[in-house]
Write an enzyme that holds these catalytic residues in place. Sequence first.
Site, short mmCIF file in Angstrom:
data_model
loop_
_atom_site.label_atom_id
_atom_site.label_comp_id
_atom_site.label_asym_id
_atom_site.label_seq_id
_atom_site.Cartn_x
_atom_site.Cartn_y
_atom_site.Cartn_z
N LYS A 74 -31.65 3.79 1.18
CA LYS A 74 -31.03 4.52 2.29
C LYS A 74 -30.76 5.96 1.90
CE LYS A 74 -27.11 4.00 5.50
NZ LYS A 74 -25.95 3.16 5.85
N SER A 160 -25.42 1.35 10.28
CA SER A 160 -26.21 2.58 10.17
C SER A 160 -27.39 2.46 9.20
CB SER A 160 -25.30 3.72 9.70
OG SER A 160 -24.76 3.43 8.41
N SER A 184 -22.42 -1.99 8.26
CA SER A 184 -23.64 -1.19 8.39
C SER A 184 -24.88 -1.77 7.72
CB SER A 184 -23.41 0.23 7.85
OG SER A 184 -22.49 0.90 8.67
#
Length: 444
Positions: A74, A160, A184
């Site tokens: 990420k 996210s 997330s």
Amino acid sequence: NAVRFQVAAALKDGRVAPTELCQSCLSLIKSTKFLNAYITVAEETALKQAEESEIRYRRGQPLGVLDGIPVAVKDNFNTAGIETTCASNMLKGKKKLGECGVSSVTSVCICPVCVRSGSTDGVFGPVRNPWSYSRQYKEKSVQKSRSEDKESNWVITGGSSGGSAAAVSSFTCFAALGSDTGGSTRNPAAHCGVVGLKPTYGLISRHGLIPLVNSMDVPGILTRCVDDAAVVLGSLAGHDPKDSTTIQDNFKPFELPNLTDVSNLSIGIPKEYHAPGLSSEILALWSKAADLFKNAGAKVIEVSLPHTRYSIVCYHVLCTAEVASNMARFDGLEYGHRSDMNTSTESMYAATRREGFNDVVRGRILSGNYFLLKQNYENYFIKAQKVRRLIANDFVKVFQSGVDILLTPTTLSDAVPYMEFIKEDNRTRSAQDDILTQAANMAG
């Protein structure tokens, strides 16, 4: 496609070479570019790492079970030699750090990160759920919708860590790192049909993970099966002298047992998680999962986590307060974006932060600073900390009562179409999408 039993074994036996595996994933990344799962594809770095891995395998000296296996990271992890942007104007094109928070001997790619539950508002555009392009979804959406706009007829990944989930779900990597502050990692994993693991706080080092909410952030693991998640956890967990919050005890990697007898398990169903807005489909699947355990001989009982109804409000007070504190470092002076506005230091600060942060982040900063004002501190921040302790105690009491596992849904519904998702504001969406997950982060 399990890392543990198929890819790792194939690499070890020489049936596939690390460079071959890497090139295959890079090719798939190109052909699935429309998903927008990747921000930066470090092709040269990945191939170089794969070549080094190949030499190690030839010598019979791989660095571990993950050596040579492509993973995605990420875009809020500082990764050696690769730009880290957080999908934000504040860091885009500005920041490269030479130290990586997780030891990686694999192909490294970067996925979007946004402070939102849908992975829809990063500066590089929204991430599309790979299942939007499945035959089943296309047939279902044709029956449901007569919309002529086929281009926007796709569903969100959740967020996210939506880029990481889409990367794993679309077979462009074998595992991915996300982060989890209030759900997330678990939220997009659920929406994309993969496994999302939020490890216990302190089990994996946060060194190199750009902080959002220090007291809740944990690196998350996304894979296509549970065994793979256990393997990645075994490779990453343990004490890190660079992160004082990691566990002090020695961590021993483990293998999951083949659990055939569940008769000794006591499984708790928290009654408060039957929350408003829970779809009939999710409720039916939750009941079906409980029945599977019950029919296999496990003890399934209703339990209570009484402070659950206060948890989402408590979470937002604490979350925004820490976001405001963490985002203060992005002021246009030391690194990151700096506005051209130069009439005064104050105007440069204001313009830098207006240009660098989107509405969602700015909203959280304003809320957090409001809760931290001298006249509000006791009524909001301190009270929320006290409620947080009560929420943690709820979990302690349930587990001390003899319950081994809590079985709960992850999301209130399945992934919604993008056009439907953006109709509601971020605050409303976050309150809905985090309601079943954030209490675990607050409880540590």
